[in-house]
Design a protein around this motif. Structure first.
Motif, PDB file in Angstrom:
ATOM      1  N   GLN A 176      78.798  13.106   0.538  1.00 28.85           N
ATOM      2  CA  GLN A 176      77.895  14.257   0.500  1.00 28.85           C
ATOM      3  C   GLN A 176      77.705  14.762  -0.931  1.00 28.85           C
ATOM      4  N   PHE A 177      78.807  14.832  -1.682  1.00 28.57           N
ATOM      5  CA  PHE A 177      78.712  15.327  -3.057  1.00 28.57           C
ATOM      6  C   PHE A 177      77.863  14.397  -3.922  1.00 28.57           C
ATOM      7  N   LEU A 178      78.130  13.094  -3.841  1.00 28.60           N
ATOM      8  CA  LEU A 178      77.402  12.153  -4.694  1.00 28.60           C
ATOM      9  C   LEU A 178      75.922  12.099  -4.347  1.00 28.60           C
ATOM     10  N   VAL A 179      75.600  12.096  -3.057  1.00 26.20           N
ATOM     11  CA  VAL A 179      74.189  12.051  -2.653  1.00 26.20           C
ATOM     12  C   VAL A 179      73.462  13.321  -3.095  1.00 26.20           C
ATOM     13  N   ALA A 180      74.187  14.440  -3.101  1.00 30.62           N
ATOM     14  CA  ALA A 180      73.588  15.705  -3.536  1.00 30.62           C
ATOM     15  C   ALA A 180      73.410  15.776  -5.049  1.00 30.62           C
ATOM     16  N   HIS A 181      74.071  14.869  -5.778  1.00 31.33           N
ATOM     17  CA  HIS A 181      73.984  14.870  -7.246  1.00 31.33           C
ATOM     18  C   HIS A 181      73.682  13.441  -7.733  1.00 31.33           C
ATOM     19  N   PRO A 182      72.520  12.920  -7.398  1.00 33.26           N
ATOM     20  CA  PRO A 182      72.198  11.527  -7.743  1.00 33.26           C
ATOM     21  C   PRO A 182      71.987  11.331  -9.240  1.00 33.26           C
ATOM     22  N   ASP A 183      72.231  10.102  -9.658  1.00 32.75           N
ATOM     23  CA  ASP A 183      71.950   9.671 -11.031  1.00 32.75           C
ATOM     24  C   ASP A 183      72.805  10.385 -12.079  1.00 32.75           C
ATOM     25  N   ILE A 184      73.889  11.015 -11.650  1.00 35.05           N
ATOM     26  CA  ILE A 184      74.813  11.655 -12.596  1.00 35.05           C
ATOM     27  C   ILE A 184      76.121  10.882 -12.576  1.00 35.05           C
ATOM     28  N   ALA A 185      76.593  10.504 -13.755  1.00 37.74           N
ATOM     29  CA  ALA A 185      77.851   9.762 -13.849  1.00 37.74           C
ATOM     30  C   ALA A 185      79.019  10.747 -13.848  1.00 37.74           C
ATOM     31  N   TYR A 186      79.924  10.553 -12.893  1.00 37.09           N
ATOM     32  CA  TYR A 186      81.102  11.410 -12.784  1.00 37.09           C
ATOM     33  C   TYR A 186      82.358  10.586 -13.059  1.00 37.09           C
ATOM     34  N   SER A 187      83.244  11.154 -13.864  1.00 40.11           N
ATOM     35  CA  SER A 187      84.535  10.504 -14.090  1.00 40.11           C
ATOM     36  C   SER A 187      85.415  10.711 -12.864  1.00 40.11           C
ATOM     37  N   ARG A 188      86.507   9.975 -12.793  1.00 43.29           N
ATOM     38  CA  ARG A 188      87.447  10.171 -11.684  1.00 43.29           C
ATOM     39  C   ARG A 188      88.039  11.576 -11.723  1.00 43.29           C
ATOM     40  N   ASP A 189      88.314  12.080 -12.917  1.00 46.93           N
ATOM     41  CA  ASP A 189      88.820  13.450 -13.032  1.00 46.93           C
ATOM     42  C   ASP A 189      87.790  14.458 -12.528  1.00 46.93           C
ATOM     43  N   ASP A 190      86.517  14.218 -12.853  1.00 48.89           N
ATOM     44  CA  ASP A 190      85.452  15.104 -12.358  1.00 48.89           C
ATOM     45  C   ASP A 190      85.456  15.145 -10.835  1.00 48.89           C
ATOM     46  N   LEU A 191      85.565  13.966 -10.217  1.00 51.13           N
ATOM     47  CA  LEU A 191      85.519  13.895  -8.757  1.00 51.13           C
ATOM     48  C   LEU A 191      86.765  14.498  -8.127  1.00 51.13           C
ATOM     49  N   LEU A 192      87.922  14.321  -8.773  1.00 46.79           N
ATOM     50  CA  LEU A 192      89.139  14.962  -8.265  1.00 46.79           C
ATOM     51  C   LEU A 192      88.952  16.478  -8.203  1.00 46.79           C
ATOM     52  N   GLN A 193      88.292  17.026  -9.211  1.00 47.51           N
ATOM     53  CA  GLN A 193      88.104  18.468  -9.244  1.00 47.51           C
ATOM     54  C   GLN A 193      86.993  18.918  -8.307  1.00 47.51           C
ATOM     55  N   GLU A 194      85.874  18.204  -8.292  1.00 46.31           N
ATOM     56  CA  GLU A 194      84.717  18.636  -7.512  1.00 46.31           C
ATOM     57  C   GLU A 194      84.884  18.375  -6.016  1.00 46.31           C
ATOM     58  N   VAL A 195      85.484  17.247  -5.655  1.00 42.29           N
ATOM     59  CA  VAL A 195      85.581  16.856  -4.242  1.00 42.29           C
ATOM     60  C   VAL A 195      86.940  17.206  -3.647  1.00 42.29           C
ATOM     61  N   TRP A 196      88.007  16.944  -4.408  1.00 44.09           N
ATOM     62  CA  TRP A 196      89.356  17.204  -3.914  1.00 44.09           C
ATOM     63  C   TRP A 196      89.818  18.629  -4.207  1.00 44.09           C
ATOM     64  N   GLY A 197      89.207  19.247  -5.217  1.00 41.33           N
ATOM     65  CA  GLY A 197      89.635  20.584  -5.609  1.00 41.33           C
ATOM     66  C   GLY A 197      90.908  20.590  -6.418  1.00 41.33           C
ATOM     67  N   TRP A 198      91.241  19.447  -7.037  1.00 39.68           N
ATOM     68  CA  TRP A 198      92.452  19.338  -7.848  1.00 39.68           C
ATOM     69  C   TRP A 198      92.083  19.500  -9.316  1.00 39.68           C
ATOM     70  N   SER A 199      92.914  20.239 -10.043  1.00 38.49           N
ATOM     71  CA  SER A 199      92.723  20.316 -11.494  1.00 38.49           C
ATOM     72  C   SER A 199      93.409  19.148 -12.200  1.00 38.49           C
ATOM     73  N   PHE A 200      94.279  18.439 -11.463  1.00 37.81           N
ATOM     74  CA  PHE A 200      94.915  17.229 -11.989  1.00 37.81           C
ATOM     75  C   PHE A 200      95.325  16.389 -10.792  1.00 37.81           C
ATOM     76  N   GLY A 201      95.588  15.106 -11.035  1.00 38.40           N
ATOM     77  CA  GLY A 201      96.000  14.240  -9.935  1.00 38.40           C
ATOM     78  C   GLY A 201      95.896  12.783 -10.327  1.00 38.40           C
ATOM     79  N   ASP A 202      96.314  11.910  -9.422  1.00 44.76           N
ATOM     80  CA  ASP A 202      96.309  10.472  -9.641  1.00 44.76           C
ATOM     81  C   ASP A 202      94.897   9.932  -9.408  1.00 44.76           C
ATOM     82  N   GLN A 203      94.323   9.320 -10.424  1.00 47.20           N
ATOM     83  CA  GLN A 203      92.953   8.826 -10.316  1.00 47.20           C
ATOM     84  C   GLN A 203      92.804   7.696  -9.296  1.00 47.20           C
ATOM     85  N   SER A 204      93.911   7.030  -8.949  1.00 50.07           N
ATOM     86  CA  SER A 204      93.815   5.966  -7.951  1.00 50.07           C
ATOM     87  C   SER A 204      93.352   6.504  -6.601  1.00 50.07           C
ATOM     88  N   THR A 205      93.559   7.801  -6.360  1.00 50.22           N
ATOM     89  CA  THR A 205      93.050   8.432  -5.141  1.00 50.22           C
ATOM     90  C   THR A 205      91.541   8.263  -5.055  1.00 50.22           C
TER      91      THR A 205
END
Length: 230
Positions: free
Chosen positions: A165-194
């Motif tokens: 849902q998040f990615l489809v709502a924000h097309p054509d934008i490159a997100y880092s794994r850290d960005d996605l951890l924060q935006e989707v998981w709500g984590w300020s830090f975490g294991d990027q393998s997630t």
């Protein structure tokens, strides 16, 4: 503040269970316990849980199998407890459908915060929403919290749905794994393998050729980007 919830704690180590249960009860949650996989599955059939805290290394039916069966039974969020530094088990747990994990030895306060984050996310997903977003043959129905591909429902975990849902709502934008951890998981830090594991699982469900993705693509040196249908 997250709403209070019914939580199932599954661990064959009595000391771990007692500590986790104590902290969750102090936070105001209703907590049930199970010492092995069979007990956990019986409890889930009897009660509706908001979160399951699940140890991987259980006697009999192990945590991986319990998680797979939970996924087949419904969408209850799962936090897995894994051994510190055992990356293979962490990844396998995520592959089995876990939404989050905490490594042993862990901070009980951190675990309570992870439970609260999952409950909050679940509440956001269940909040009234309207409209259907389409992207080619992909359709996301926010009100029903459901996604379909070419008319066929996608069997997504809560995190997979949130990520899609998040990615489809924000097309054509490159997100880092850290960005996605924060935006989707709500984590300020975490294991990027997630993020890596969830992206792989999502590709298997929305891409015609997951090994050569055309929708959820890798942006080398950055992360991932959603390419909308032409």
């Amino acid at each position: 503040m997250s709403r209070l919830a019914r939580v199932l704690v599954v661990d064959d180590d009595l000391t771990v269970r007692e500590v986790v249960v104590s902290y969750l009860k102090v936070a105001g949650h209703e907590v049930h316990e199970a010492a092995d996989g069979e007990d956990a599955l019986r409890a889930v059939r009897q009660y509706r849980f908001d979160v399951v805290v699940l140890d991987l290394m259980l006697p009999g039916v192990d945590g991986f199998e319990v998680c797979r069966r939970l996924r087949a039974m419904g969408g209850v969020p799962v936090i897995m407890l894994t051994a510190l530094g055992d990356e293979t088990h962490r990844v396998d747990g995520l592959e089995a459908g876990a939404d989050d994990y905490v490594t042993k030895p862990f901070s009980p306060r951190e675990l309570v915060l992870r439970v609260a984050a999952l409950i909050r996310r679940a509440g956001e997903r269940s909040a009234p929403a309207h409209g259907v977003v389409t992207d080619g043959d992909l359709s996301i129905d926010a009100e029903r919290h459901r996604a379909t591909l070419a008319g066929t429902p996608l069997n997504l975990t809560g995190r997979e749905y949130d990520l899609l849902q998040f990615l489809v709502a924000h097309p054509d934008i490159a997100y880092s794994r850290d960005d996605l951890l924060q935006e989707v998981w709500g984590w300020s830090f975490g294991d990027q393998s997630t993020v890596t594991v969830h992206v792989r699982r999502l590709r298997e469900k929305v891409e015609r050729e997951p090994q050569s993705p055309t929708r959820l693509v890798t942006v080398w040196g950055v992360g991932y980007r959603w390419v909308p249908a032409s």
